[in-house]
Design an enzyme around this catalytic site. Sequence first.
Site, PDB file in Angstrom:
ATOM      1  N   ASP A  12     -31.985 -42.050   3.867  1.00 54.34           N
ATOM      2  CA  ASP A  12     -33.036 -41.575   4.777  1.00 54.34           C
ATOM      3  C   ASP A  12     -32.550 -41.395   6.213  1.00 54.34           C
ATOM      4  O   ASP A  12     -33.298 -41.593   7.168  1.00 54.34           O
ATOM      5  CB  ASP A  12     -34.261 -42.528   4.761  1.00 54.34           C
ATOM      6  CG  ASP A  12     -34.833 -42.682   3.363  1.00 54.34           C
ATOM      7  OD1 ASP A  12     -34.787 -41.700   2.602  1.00 54.34           O
ATOM      8  OD2 ASP A  12     -35.324 -43.781   3.051  1.00 54.34           O
ATOM      9  N   LYS A  15     -30.515 -36.495   6.103  1.00 52.42           N
ATOM     10  CA  LYS A  15     -29.515 -35.600   5.487  1.00 52.42           C
ATOM     11  C   LYS A  15     -30.123 -34.232   5.182  1.00 52.42           C
ATOM     12  O   LYS A  15     -29.500 -33.192   5.421  1.00 52.42           O
ATOM     13  CB  LYS A  15     -28.974 -36.225   4.175  1.00 52.42           C
ATOM     14  CG  LYS A  15     -28.260 -37.546   4.377  1.00 52.42           C
ATOM     15  CD  LYS A  15     -27.848 -38.176   3.060  1.00 52.42           C
ATOM     16  CE  LYS A  15     -28.996 -38.663   2.215  1.00 52.42           C
ATOM     17  NZ  LYS A  15     -29.737 -39.814   2.770  1.00 52.42           N
ATOM     18  N   GLY A  39     -35.267 -38.566  -1.542  1.00 49.88           N
ATOM     19  CA  GLY A  39     -36.378 -37.819  -0.961  1.00 49.88           C
ATOM     20  C   GLY A  39     -35.841 -37.198   0.304  1.00 49.88           C
ATOM     21  O   GLY A  39     -35.546 -37.909   1.266  1.00 49.88           O
ATOM     22  N   HIS A  40     -35.611 -35.893   0.284  1.00 48.53           N
ATOM     23  CA  HIS A  40     -35.006 -35.213   1.427  1.00 48.53           C
ATOM     24  C   HIS A  40     -36.038 -34.290   2.058  1.00 48.53           C
ATOM     25  O   HIS A  40     -36.654 -33.488   1.375  1.00 48.53           O
ATOM     26  CB  HIS A  40     -33.768 -34.422   0.976  1.00 48.53           C
ATOM     27  CG  HIS A  40     -32.664 -35.303   0.463  1.00 48.53           C
ATOM     28  ND1 HIS A  40     -31.481 -34.825  -0.034  1.00 48.53           N
ATOM     29  CD2 HIS A  40     -32.562 -36.654   0.391  1.00 48.53           C
ATOM     30  CE1 HIS A  40     -30.719 -35.838  -0.397  1.00 48.53           C
ATOM     31  NE2 HIS A  40     -31.349 -36.952  -0.159  1.00 48.53           N
ATOM     32  N   GLN A 227     -28.819 -40.735  -0.943  1.00 45.75           N
ATOM     33  CA  GLN A 227     -28.646 -42.153  -0.586  1.00 45.75           C
ATOM     34  C   GLN A 227     -27.647 -42.308   0.580  1.00 45.75           C
ATOM     35  O   GLN A 227     -27.542 -41.401   1.378  1.00 45.75           O
ATOM     36  CB  GLN A 227     -28.222 -42.981  -1.820  1.00 45.75           C
ATOM     37  CG  GLN A 227     -29.341 -43.160  -2.864  1.00 45.75           C
ATOM     38  CD  GLN A 227     -29.553 -41.962  -3.775  1.00 45.75           C
ATOM     39  OE1 GLN A 227     -28.628 -41.455  -4.383  1.00 45.75           O
ATOM     40  NE2 GLN A 227     -30.789 -41.490  -3.891  1.00 45.75           N
TER      41      GLN A 227
HETATM   42  P1  GDP Z   1     -32.857 -38.021   3.961  1.00 47.86           P
HETATM   43  O1  GDP Z   1     -33.236 -38.768   2.716  1.00 47.86           O
HETATM   44  O2  GDP Z   1     -31.579 -38.501   4.558  1.00 47.86           O
HETATM   45  O3  GDP Z   1     -32.853 -36.518   3.787  1.00 47.86           O
HETATM   46  O4  GDP Z   1     -33.985 -38.360   5.030  1.00 47.86           O
HETATM   47  P2  GDP Z   1     -35.591 -38.396   4.781  1.00 47.86           P
HETATM   48  O5  GDP Z   1     -36.071 -37.005   4.726  1.00 47.86           O
HETATM   49  O6  GDP Z   1     -35.937 -39.318   3.668  1.00 47.86           O
HETATM   50  O7  GDP Z   1     -36.064 -39.144   6.079  1.00 47.86           O
HETATM   51  C1  GDP Z   1     -35.821 -38.648   7.360  1.00 47.86           C
HETATM   52  C2  GDP Z   1     -37.144 -38.396   8.085  1.00 47.86           C
HETATM   53  O8  GDP Z   1     -36.901 -38.182   9.443  1.00 47.86           O
HETATM   54  C3  GDP Z   1     -37.856 -37.128   7.605  1.00 47.86           C
HETATM   55  O9  GDP Z   1     -39.234 -37.292   7.766  1.00 47.86           O
HETATM   56  C4  GDP Z   1     -37.316 -36.055   8.562  1.00 47.86           C
HETATM   57  O10 GDP Z   1     -38.202 -34.963   8.711  1.00 47.86           O
HETATM   58  C5  GDP Z   1     -37.241 -36.843   9.836  1.00 47.86           C
HETATM   59  N1  GDP Z   1     -36.162 -36.460  10.774  1.00 47.86           N
HETATM   60  C6  GDP Z   1     -34.935 -35.969  10.513  1.00 47.86           C
HETATM   61  N2  GDP Z   1     -34.215 -35.861  11.679  1.00 47.86           N
HETATM   62  C7  GDP Z   1     -35.030 -36.319  12.678  1.00 47.86           C
HETATM   63  C8  GDP Z   1     -34.873 -36.496  14.097  1.00 47.86           C
HETATM   64  O11 GDP Z   1     -33.827 -36.246  14.687  1.00 47.86           O
HETATM   65  N3  GDP Z   1     -35.957 -36.997  14.759  1.00 47.86           N
HETATM   66  C9  GDP Z   1     -37.126 -37.320  14.143  1.00 47.86           C
HETATM   67  N4  GDP Z   1     -38.126 -37.802  14.890  1.00 47.86           N
HETATM   68  N5  GDP Z   1     -37.300 -37.178  12.815  1.00 47.86           N
HETATM   69  C10 GDP Z   1     -36.269 -36.692  12.096  1.00 47.86           C
HETATM   70  P1  IMO Z   2     -32.256 -40.597   0.074  1.00 51.42           P
HETATM   71  O1  IMO Z   2     -31.389 -39.606  -0.632  1.00 51.42           O
HETATM   72  C1  IMO Z   2     -33.225 -44.808   0.799  1.00 51.42           C
HETATM   73  C2  IMO Z   2     -32.645 -47.575  -2.563  1.00 51.42           C
HETATM   74  C3  IMO Z   2     -33.864 -48.227  -3.193  1.00 51.42           C
HETATM   75  C4  IMO Z   2     -33.269 -49.543  -3.677  1.00 51.42           C
HETATM   76  C5  IMO Z   2     -31.880 -49.134  -4.134  1.00 51.42           C
HETATM   77  C6  IMO Z   2     -31.791 -48.895  -5.647  1.00 51.42           C
HETATM   78  O2  IMO Z   2     -33.636 -40.109   0.332  1.00 51.42           O
HETATM   79  O3  IMO Z   2     -31.572 -41.121   1.297  1.00 51.42           O
HETATM   80  P2  IMO Z   2     -32.605 -46.910  -7.200  1.00 51.42           P
HETATM   81  O4  IMO Z   2     -33.999 -46.391  -7.468  1.00 51.42           O
HETATM   82  O5  IMO Z   2     -31.672 -45.888  -6.655  1.00 51.42           O
HETATM   83  O6  IMO Z   2     -32.028 -47.652  -8.377  1.00 51.42           O
HETATM   84  O7  IMO Z   2     -32.839 -48.023  -6.068  1.00 51.42           O
HETATM   85  O8  IMO Z   2     -31.567 -47.938  -3.437  1.00 51.42           O
HETATM   86  N1  IMO Z   2     -32.681 -46.097  -2.499  1.00 51.42           N
HETATM   87  C7  IMO Z   2     -32.860 -45.391  -1.379  1.00 51.42           C
HETATM   88  N2  IMO Z   2     -33.125 -45.786  -0.119  1.00 51.42           N
HETATM   89  N3  IMO Z   2     -33.059 -43.496   0.549  1.00 51.42           N
HETATM   90  C8  IMO Z   2     -32.758 -43.072  -0.702  1.00 51.42           C
HETATM   91  O9  IMO Z   2     -32.441 -41.794  -0.990  1.00 51.42           O
HETATM   92  C9  IMO Z   2     -32.690 -44.040  -1.744  1.00 51.42           C
HETATM   93  N4  IMO Z   2     -32.451 -43.978  -3.071  1.00 51.42           N
HETATM   94  C10 IMO Z   2     -32.432 -45.242  -3.524  1.00 51.42           C
HETATM   95  O10 IMO Z   2     -34.887 -48.435  -2.257  1.00 51.42           O
HETATM   96  O11 IMO Z   2     -33.077 -50.435  -2.609  1.00 51.42           O
HETATM   97 MG    MG Z   3     -34.849 -39.798   1.950  1.00 49.06          MG
END
Ligand code: GDP
Ligand code: IMO
Ligand code: MG
Length: 443
Positions: A12, A15, A39-40, A227
């Site tokens: 998170d 990416k 979850g991207h 991840q």
């Molecule tokens: P990922 O799993 O690495 O793709 O990240 P996620 O999408 O799960 O979580 C990142 C969250 O931060 C999402 O809601 C993005 O829209 C948001 N986001 C990404 N870059 C930035 C940033 O520079 N600032 C803020 N405020 N939000 C961001």
């Molecule tokens: P993205 O791609 C954050 C964490 C889970 C748990 C551990 C194992 O959005 O960055 P799993 O279901 O993979 O067996 O869970 O890994 N986890 C993540 N945490 N972002 C993710 O994906 C994750 N995918 C798995 O919370 O601690």
């Molecule tokens: Mg994510």
Amino acid sequence: MTVTIVGSQLGDEGKGALVDLWGGGADVVARYQGGDNAGHTVVEDGDEYKLSLVPSGAVRDKIGVLGNGCVINLKTLFSEIDDLRERGLTPDVRVARRAHVIMPYHRVLDGIEEDAKSDSDLEAGTTGRGIGPTYEDKVGRRGVRVGDLLDPSVLRDRLEYVVPQKRALAENIFGVDTSEAFDVESLFSEYRQLGKRLTEEDMTVNAGEFLNEHLNHDSTILFEGAQGTSIDIDHGIYPYVTSSNPTAGGAATGTGISPTVIGQGEVVGIIKAYLSRVGTGPLPTELTGTDEALADHIREKGGEFGTVTGRPRRIGWLDIPMLRHATRSNGFTGLVINHIDVLAGLDEVCVGHSYDLNGEEQFTIPATTERWAECEPNLRSFDPWDSVAWSDVATEGYEAIPANAQQYLEYLTNELDTPIYAIGVGPDRAETIELVNPFDIDA
Ligand code: GDP
Ligand code: IMO
Ligand code: MG
């Protein structure tokens, strides 16, 4: 030319936003590990897309590939594709025939095992998507692969071998009643149908061959890691990890593109300017106790609730030993620092510069999680920066970033001895300040 995007921390990090930004310059966007635990988020002109399996390049109309290193829940995949089509996109997703399929019994077993571990502090806080049990079966040579769904007799053979074992495990070891998730006939008919849809939509590929063909024709590939490094099965904080290799080496084994090719390209580490964590396990720089109100503030401001499960994320200061470990194990050629807008307006901004472990200063993460739990962070404080109109800053560029935030960024690039390619100042595609586009760098 390839660019590999890797999470530097605990997932998170943002990416998806960078894959979307740089995906514009790629022909193909390929995932190499993980499944619908990811979850991207992509935000384009205020429109938000939350993607768990469809590669984030779909929003830019790129070919998306799910490599052999992924584990695939086909029901999630098809429902995501259908949703994107309803929103007017035309996702072109290819699935590796060597990728493993997440079966309904894997999801059930994921939940059962987490429950069983909950008394002993060993639960990883998984997303419950069946990721671990599917990779277990892959390594145990009893998995079902995407290619198996295309051939009824192979599929039947695989299920007849593995399903009775899974049923016995659930019933006899864990004492849980089983349902049709453990029934060969109902699994066979459901997964044959899913296999037929894969064939009708011509979605399966020999991923290594498909991607290498593209490279031979001068196409560019963006590898989308899921991840992050600290939840990598080998390099992470075991056992509070996921079951795959998000680290850069996974891009080779998980797609069939050679490490020498990937190593000639760019490997970009995505960093969130603080820490957030949805799962369990130690977290030395976590904001707890008297810092709880500060954690609540950052959580609300940063929208730190799991994209997949909606769980509130734990919050901490940036952990520099974790980032030194990530920089070394991935060989980052560049960095992206996201979320500096979220840290604006605080009284002070800290980082864990090193750890104190039994009176000794440590600069990187110990190899066992038990030792990591004993680490006390040596915090370093930075002067805070004010909230500003971040979308204006994004338009004006680096010089418009508040001076104190620039100092924070300069500390990071120096400590990690790696250049910064981009800075995130908000979630929208237009709210990333690009200093270097990795596709513009000649190998
Ligand atoms: P990922 O799993 O690495 O793709 O990240 P996620 O999408 O799960 O979580 C990142 C969250 O931060 C999402 O809601 C993005 O829209 C948001 N986001 C990404 N870059 C930035 C940033 O520079 N600032 C803020 N405020 N939000 C961001
Ligand atoms: P993205 O791609 C954050 C964490 C889970 C748990 C551990 C194992 O959005 O960055 P799993 O279901 O993979 O067996 O869970 O890994 N986890 C993540 N945490 N972002 C993710 O994906 C994750 N995918 C798995 O919370 O601690
Ligand atoms: Mg994510």
